[in-house]
Scaffold this motif. Structure first.
Motif, short mmCIF file in Angstrom:
data_model
loop_
_atom_site.label_atom_id
_atom_site.label_comp_id
_atom_site.label_asym_id
_atom_site.label_seq_id
_atom_site.Cartn_x
_atom_site.Cartn_y
_atom_site.Cartn_z
N LEU A 1 0.82 -1.22 0.00
CA LEU A 1 0.00 0.00 0.00
C LEU A 1 0.86 1.27 0.00
O LEU A 1 0.61 2.20 -0.75
N ILE B 1 -0.77 6.94 13.89
CA ILE B 1 -1.79 7.95 13.56
C ILE B 1 -2.85 7.96 14.66
O ILE B 1 -3.28 6.89 15.11
N ASP B 2 -3.25 9.14 15.07
CA ASP B 2 -4.24 9.26 16.16
C ASP B 2 -5.67 9.04 15.64
O ASP B 2 -6.02 9.56 14.57
N PHE C 1 -7.26 6.78 14.23
CA PHE C 1 -7.39 6.33 12.83
C PHE C 1 -8.64 5.50 12.63
O PHE C 1 -9.27 5.53 11.57
N LYS C 2 -9.02 4.78 13.68
CA LYS C 2 -10.21 3.92 13.57
C LYS C 2 -11.44 4.76 13.22
O LYS C 2 -12.25 4.37 12.36
N ASN D 1 -11.51 5.69 9.55
CA ASN D 1 -12.00 4.54 8.77
C ASN D 1 -13.51 4.40 8.90
O ASN D 1 -14.22 4.19 7.91
N HIS E 1 -12.78 2.67 4.34
CA HIS E 1 -11.45 2.08 4.29
C HIS E 1 -10.57 2.73 3.22
O HIS E 1 -9.38 2.92 3.40
N LEU F 1 -3.15 6.82 4.77
CA LEU F 1 -1.92 6.08 5.09
C LEU F 1 -0.84 6.38 4.05
O LEU F 1 0.33 6.57 4.39
N ARG G 1 6.44 0.42 7.33
CA ARG G 1 5.08 0.31 7.87
C ARG G 1 5.13 -0.83 8.87
O ARG G 1 5.36 -1.98 8.50
N GLU H 1 -1.64 1.22 11.29
CA GLU H 1 -1.42 2.68 11.14
C GLU H 1 -0.19 3.10 11.92
O GLU H 1 -0.05 4.23 12.35
N LYS I 1 0.28 8.76 23.90
CA LYS I 1 -1.16 8.61 23.64
C LYS I 1 -1.95 8.94 24.91
O LYS I 1 -2.95 9.64 24.87
N ARG J 1 -2.10 12.53 22.98
CA ARG J 1 -1.77 12.34 21.56
C ARG J 1 -1.14 13.59 20.93
O ARG J 1 -0.91 14.57 21.62
N1 LIG Z 1 -7.77 1.87 5.86
C1 LIG Z 1 -6.99 1.04 6.52
N2 LIG Z 1 -7.17 0.84 7.85
C2 LIG Z 1 -6.37 0.02 8.50
C3 LIG Z 1 -5.34 -0.67 7.85
N3 LIG Z 1 -4.68 -1.42 8.77
C4 LIG Z 1 -5.31 -1.21 9.96
N4 LIG Z 1 -6.32 -0.33 9.82
C5 LIG Z 1 -7.25 0.16 10.82
O1 LIG Z 1 -6.56 1.00 11.76
C6 LIG Z 1 -7.40 1.12 12.93
C7 LIG Z 1 -6.52 1.16 14.15
O2 LIG Z 1 -7.34 1.46 15.22
P1 LIG Z 1 -6.82 1.56 16.73
O3 LIG Z 1 -5.71 0.54 16.94
O4 LIG Z 1 -7.98 1.49 17.64
O5 LIG Z 1 -6.09 2.95 16.82
P2 LIG Z 1 -6.63 4.45 16.66
O6 LIG Z 1 -8.06 4.52 16.28
O7 LIG Z 1 -5.67 5.16 15.74
O8 LIG Z 1 -6.50 4.99 18.12
P3 LIG Z 1 -5.22 5.60 18.79
O9 LIG Z 1 -4.01 4.95 18.20
O10 LIG Z 1 -5.36 5.25 20.24
O11 LIG Z 1 -5.22 7.07 18.55
C8 LIG Z 1 -8.35 -0.06 12.87
O12 LIG Z 1 -9.64 0.42 12.62
C9 LIG Z 1 -7.87 -0.89 11.69
O13 LIG Z 1 -8.95 -1.52 11.01
C10 LIG Z 1 -5.17 -0.47 6.43
O14 LIG Z 1 -4.29 -1.02 5.77
N5 LIG Z 1 -6.02 0.39 5.83
#
Ligand SMILES: Nc1nc2c(ncn2[C@@H]2O[C@H](COP(=O)(O)OP(=O)(O)OP(=O)(O)O)[C@@H](O)[C@H]2O)c(=O)[nH]1
Length: 358
Positions: free
Chosen positions: A198, A232-233, A235-236, A239, A244, A251, A270, A274, A344, A348
Motif C-alpha cells: 500500500l 496515527i491518532d 485512525f479507527k 475509517n 477504508h 496512510l 510500515r 497505522e 497517547k 496524543r
Molecule cells: N484503511 C486502513 N485501515 C487500517 C489498515 N490497517 C489497519 N487499519 C485500521 O486502523 C485502525 C486502528 O485502530 P486503533 O488501533 O484502535 O487505533 P486508533 O483509532 O488510531 O487509536 P489511537 O491509536 O489510540 O489514537 C483499525 O480500525 C484498523 O482496522 C489499512 O491497511 N487500511
C-alpha cells in the motif's frame, strides 16, 4: 551488502523498462527476423537470384502474419507460423544454393526460443527433436545432392559469413532480452517481498534486517542509533466515518511525508496497520526528537483530498528511544513503544521520549 540493498528499496528507484512477459519478447522475433529477410530479399535480387528473392519476400510476409497473430493473441498460430517459416526457408535455401551457404544455422535458433516459452516440456522436446531431425536430414540429403544453383565460391562464403553473423546477433539479442525479462521479474519479486504494497515503505521483516545490520555497524563505530515509532491518532474513527479507501489514502499521504522528510540513510517501515517505524543511524535522542517533531508538524499540516468530503487532517503521536550498548534492536523498539503509549495517554499529537535508564 544486504541491508544497503534493502534500505534503498523504499525509495522505489525507477526500473529500466523491460519486456513484461515472454509474449512481449516474442513480438521482437518476427520484427527482427522479418527485417533480416527483407535484407536478404534485396541482396538476392541484386545478386541476380530472383527465385531466392521471392522466397525471402514470402518469409517477410509470413513474419508479418505471425506478428499480426501475436497482436491478436493467436499465440499458438503465431509460433506455428514462425517455426514453419524457419524450417521451410532453411530447407529451400540449402536446396537451392547448398549447405555451405549456412542457412541451416537458423534452425539452431529454434531451441532457445522454444525452451524460453512457458509451454510444457513434452511439446518443447518434440519441437526441438523435429528441428534436429530436419537439420540432420538436410545435411544428409545435401551430401548426396548438389545445389540447384551454383553460386560463385566467393558469393557463397560471403553468404555464410552473413548467416553466421546474423545467427550470433539474433542469439545475443534474444539472450539479452531474456536476461532483462528475468532481472525485471526478480526486481519486482524482491520489491514485493521487502515492501508494503500500500505505502511502498519497507515491511517489518526487512526493516528488522536493516536494523540488525545497523546495530552491528553503529556499535563497531561507537555511533548513536535511534528508533522512532509513530502512530496515527484516532485512525479507527477516520475509517469508520469515511471508509477504508479514505483510510488507505491517508496512510499513503502520511507515508509520503515520512519518506520525504527523513534523511537518505534513515529507514522507514510500515510497522502495522497505522503504525510506522523509523530507524535513524547516527542520530542522538535529541536529533531523533527534533526529526520526530518536524514529522509531527508536517503530518498535522496535511490536507488529504477524499471523495465527497472536505480534505482530511490527522495528527500523529511519536515514541523515541535510543539503542544502548550490546542490546538487541528489539529493546529500543519496546521502549519506543512504551513512550508512544505514554504519548497517547497524555493526549496524543506529541513526541514522547523513552524513560531515562535507571
Ligand atoms: N484503511 C486502513 N485501515 C487500517 C489498515 N490497517 C489497519 N487499519 C485500521 O486502523 C485502525 C486502528 O485502530 P486503533 O488501533 O484502535 O487505533 P486508533 O483509532 O488510531 O487509536 P489511537 O491509536 O489510540 O489514537 C483499525 O480500525 C484498523 O482496522 C489499512 O491497511 N487500511
Amino acid at each position: 551488502m544486504k541491508s544497503e540493498k534493502i534500505a534503498t528499496t523504499h525509495r522505489s528507484p525507477k526500473a529500466r523498462s523491460a519486456p513484461r512477459s515472454f509474449w512481449h519478447l516474442m513480438y521482437q522475433v518476427p520484427v527482427v527476423a522479418g527485417a533480416s529477410h527483407a535484407f536478404f530479399m534485396l541482396l538476392f535480387f541484386m545478386l541476380g537470384a530472383p527465385l531466392l528473392g521471392w522466397v525471402n519476400l514470402g518469409s517477410v510476409a509470413l513474419f508479418g502474419l505471425s506478428y499480426l497473430c501475436l497482436r491478436l493473441k493467436r499465440n499458438i498460430l503465431a509460433v506455428g507460423l514462425i517455426l514453419s517459416e524457419i524450417v521451410v526457408h532453411a530447407a529451400l535455401a540449402v536446396r537451392f544454393i547448398g549447405w555451405d551457404s549456412g542457412f541451416h544455422y537458423y534452425l539452431i535458433l529454434v531451441a532457445p526460443i522454444v525452451f524460453v516459452s512457458r509451454s510444457r516440456s513434452g511439446p518443447k522436446l518434440v519441437i526441438v527433436s523435429l528441428m534436429l531431425t530436419c537439420y540432420l536430414a538436410m545435411d544428409w540429403f545435401m551430401k548426396t545432392h548438389g545445389p540447384l544453383y551454383a553460386l560463385q565460391e566467393q558469393t557463397l562464403s560471403a553468404l555464410r559469413y552473413v548467416n553466421v553473423t546474423v545467427t550470433f546477433l539474433v542469439l545475443s539479442f534474444l539472450s539479452g532480452q531474456y536476461y532483462r525479462l528475468v532481472t525485471h521479474a526478480e526486481r519486482q519479486l524482491r520489491a514485493l517481498a521487502t515492501t508494503d504494497p500500500l505505502t511502498h515503505l519497507l515491511n517489518r521483516r526487512s526493516w528488522l534486517e536493516v536494523a540488525e545490520y545497523e546495530v552491528v555497524q553503529r556499535q563497531r563505530h561507537q555511533e548513536p542509533l535511534a528508533v522512532v515509532l509513530a502512530d496515527i491518532d484516532h485512525f479507527k474513527s477516520i475509517n469508520d466515518q469515511h471508509g477504508h479507501q479514505a483510510g488507505d489514502r491517508l496512510l499513503q499521504a502520511v507515508s509520503e511525508v515520512l519518506r520525504n522528510t527523513v534523511r537518505q540513510q534513515d529507514s522507514v517501515a510500515r510497522w502495522g496497520g497505522e503504525e510506522f517505524m523509523i530507524l535513524m543511524p547516527q542520530a542522538t535522542l535529541d536529533t531523533a526528537r527534533t526529526v520526530a517533531e518536524r514529522l509531527r508538524e508536517k503530518v498535522s499540516a496535511l490536507n488529504v483530498p477524499i471523495e465527497d468530503h472536505a480534505p482530511l487532517s490527522v495528527s500523529m503521536t511519536f515514541g523515541v528511544a535510543l539503542h544502548r550498548a550490546s542490546e538487541a534492536i528489539e529493546a529500543p523498539v519496546r521502549r519506543a513503544d512504551a513512550a508512544l503509549y505514554q504519548g497517547k495517554a497524555k493526549g496524543r499529537n506529541r513526541v514522547a521520549i523513552e524513560d531515562a535508564p535507571t
